[in-house]
Design a protein around this motif. Structure first.
Motif, PDB file in Angstrom:
ATOM      1  N   ASN A 133      -7.999  -4.631  12.091  1.00  0.00           N
ATOM      2  CA  ASN A 133      -8.815  -5.818  11.862  1.00  0.00           C
ATOM      3  C   ASN A 133      -7.914  -6.927  11.334  1.00  0.00           C
ATOM      4  O   ASN A 133      -7.334  -6.818  10.261  1.00  0.00           O
ATOM      5  N   LYS A 134      -7.765  -8.016  12.087  1.00  0.00           N
ATOM      6  CA  LYS A 134      -6.832  -9.090  11.744  1.00  0.00           C
ATOM      7  C   LYS A 134      -7.152  -9.721  10.388  1.00  0.00           C
ATOM      8  O   LYS A 134      -6.251  -9.977   9.587  1.00  0.00           O
ATOM      9  N   ASP A 135      -8.429  -9.967  10.113  1.00  0.00           N
ATOM     10  CA  ASP A 135      -8.802 -10.584   8.840  1.00  0.00           C
ATOM     11  C   ASP A 135      -8.443  -9.681   7.662  1.00  0.00           C
ATOM     12  O   ASP A 135      -7.896 -10.136   6.660  1.00  0.00           O
ATOM     13  N   PHE A 136      -8.744  -8.404   7.811  1.00  0.00           N
ATOM     14  CA  PHE A 136      -8.408  -7.464   6.747  1.00  0.00           C
ATOM     15  C   PHE A 136      -6.899  -7.347   6.579  1.00  0.00           C
ATOM     16  O   PHE A 136      -6.398  -7.283   5.458  1.00  0.00           O
ATOM     17  N   ALA A 137      -6.164  -7.311   7.694  1.00  0.00           N
ATOM     18  CA  ALA A 137      -4.710  -7.171   7.637  1.00  0.00           C
ATOM     19  C   ALA A 137      -4.072  -8.330   6.874  1.00  0.00           C
ATOM     20  O   ALA A 137      -3.188  -8.123   6.040  1.00  0.00           O
ATOM     21  N   GLU A 138      -4.522  -9.557   7.141  1.00  0.00           N
ATOM     22  CA  GLU A 138      -3.988 -10.718   6.421  1.00  0.00           C
ATOM     23  C   GLU A 138      -4.304 -10.622   4.936  1.00  0.00           C
ATOM     24  O   GLU A 138      -3.429 -10.854   4.090  1.00  0.00           O
ATOM     25  N   TYR A 139      -5.540 -10.310   4.626  1.00  0.00           N
ATOM     26  CA  TYR A 139      -5.961 -10.167   3.227  1.00  0.00           C
ATOM     27  C   TYR A 139      -5.160  -9.084   2.529  1.00  0.00           C
ATOM     28  O   TYR A 139      -4.663  -9.258   1.419  1.00  0.00           O
ATOM     29  N   TYR A 140      -4.994  -7.961   3.193  1.00  0.00           N
ATOM     30  CA  TYR A 140      -4.282  -6.815   2.629  1.00  0.00           C
ATOM     31  C   TYR A 140      -2.809  -7.140   2.396  1.00  0.00           C
ATOM     32  O   TYR A 140      -2.258  -6.852   1.332  1.00  0.00           O
ATOM     33  N   LEU A 141      -2.155  -7.722   3.385  1.00  0.00           N
ATOM     34  CA  LEU A 141      -0.727  -8.013   3.262  1.00  0.00           C
ATOM     35  C   LEU A 141      -0.438  -9.067   2.194  1.00  0.00           C
ATOM     36  O   LEU A 141       0.513  -8.924   1.417  1.00  0.00           O
ATOM     37  N   ILE A 142      -1.240 -10.108   2.143  1.00  0.00           N
ATOM     38  CA  ILE A 142      -1.041 -11.134   1.113  1.00  0.00           C
ATOM     39  C   ILE A 142      -1.321 -10.566  -0.269  1.00  0.00           C
ATOM     40  O   ILE A 142      -0.563 -10.792  -1.207  1.00  0.00           O
ATOM     41  N   GLY A 143      -2.379  -9.791  -0.396  1.00  0.00           N
ATOM     42  CA  GLY A 143      -2.701  -9.178  -1.684  1.00  0.00           C
ATOM     43  C   GLY A 143      -1.644  -8.190  -2.137  1.00  0.00           C
ATOM     44  O   GLY A 143      -1.261  -8.157  -3.311  1.00  0.00           O
ATOM     45  N   THR A 144      -1.139  -7.390  -1.207  1.00  0.00           N
ATOM     46  CA  THR A 144      -0.094  -6.427  -1.543  1.00  0.00           C
ATOM     47  C   THR A 144       1.178  -7.141  -1.968  1.00  0.00           C
ATOM     48  O   THR A 144       1.807  -6.777  -2.966  1.00  0.00           O
ATOM     49  N   MET A 145       1.558  -8.170  -1.218  1.00  0.00           N
ATOM     50  CA  MET A 145       2.769  -8.913  -1.564  1.00  0.00           C
ATOM     51  C   MET A 145       2.643  -9.562  -2.937  1.00  0.00           C
ATOM     52  O   MET A 145       3.565  -9.489  -3.759  1.00  0.00           O
ATOM     53  N   LEU A 146       1.507 -10.158  -3.214  1.00  0.00           N
ATOM     54  CA  LEU A 146       1.298 -10.809  -4.502  1.00  0.00           C
ATOM     55  C   LEU A 146       1.308  -9.802  -5.643  1.00  0.00           C
ATOM     56  O   LEU A 146       1.980 -10.015  -6.663  1.00  0.00           O
ATOM     57  N   SER A 147       0.624  -8.690  -5.487  1.00  0.00           N
ATOM     58  CA  SER A 147       0.587  -7.699  -6.565  1.00  0.00           C
ATOM     59  C   SER A 147       1.960  -7.063  -6.783  1.00  0.00           C
ATOM     60  O   SER A 147       2.345  -6.779  -7.921  1.00  0.00           O
ATOM     61  N   MET A 148       2.717  -6.857  -5.723  1.00  0.00           N
ATOM     62  CA  MET A 148       4.063  -6.287  -5.869  1.00  0.00           C
ATOM     63  C   MET A 148       5.013  -7.280  -6.539  1.00  0.00           C
ATOM     64  O   MET A 148       5.864  -6.889  -7.342  1.00  0.00           O
ATOM     65  N   LEU A 149       4.877  -8.563  -6.225  1.00  0.00           N
ATOM     66  CA  LEU A 149       5.706  -9.570  -6.894  1.00  0.00           C
ATOM     67  C   LEU A 149       5.391  -9.653  -8.384  1.00  0.00           C
ATOM     68  O   LEU A 149       6.303  -9.755  -9.215  1.00  0.00           O
ATOM     69  N   ILE A 150       4.115  -9.592  -8.720  1.00  0.00           N
ATOM     70  CA  ILE A 150       3.723  -9.611 -10.128  1.00  0.00           C
ATOM     71  C   ILE A 150       4.264  -8.379 -10.839  1.00  0.00           C
ATOM     72  O   ILE A 150       4.795  -8.472 -11.951  1.00  0.00           O
TER      73      ILE A 150
END
Length: 59
Positions: A30-47
């Motif tokens: 699901n493209k919408d979920f994939a974008e949400y998931y990848l951005i959220g994962t990247m942000l949480s990993m950076l934090i």
């Protein structure tokens, strides 16, 4: 993640990221979920990375 980075276990931290992606593999179609998931994962990993490095610097 913060603890793993603070104790210099980068390999274990990368394993956590890989395991998280494997767990959500089917939902990434699901493209919408994939974008949400990848951005959220990247942000949480950076934090987590900055938090771990901060703790490491303090100790």
């Amino acid at each position: 993640m913060v603890t793993l980075i603070a104790v210099n276990q980068m390999a274990a931290a990368s394993f956590v990221i890989a395991a998280k992606s494997i767990a959500r593999y089917k939902e990434l179609d699901n493209k919408d979920f994939a974008e949400y998931y990848l951005i959220g994962t990247m942000l949480s990993m950076l934090i987590a990375l900055f938090g771990g490095l901060l703790i490491k610097a303090i100790l």
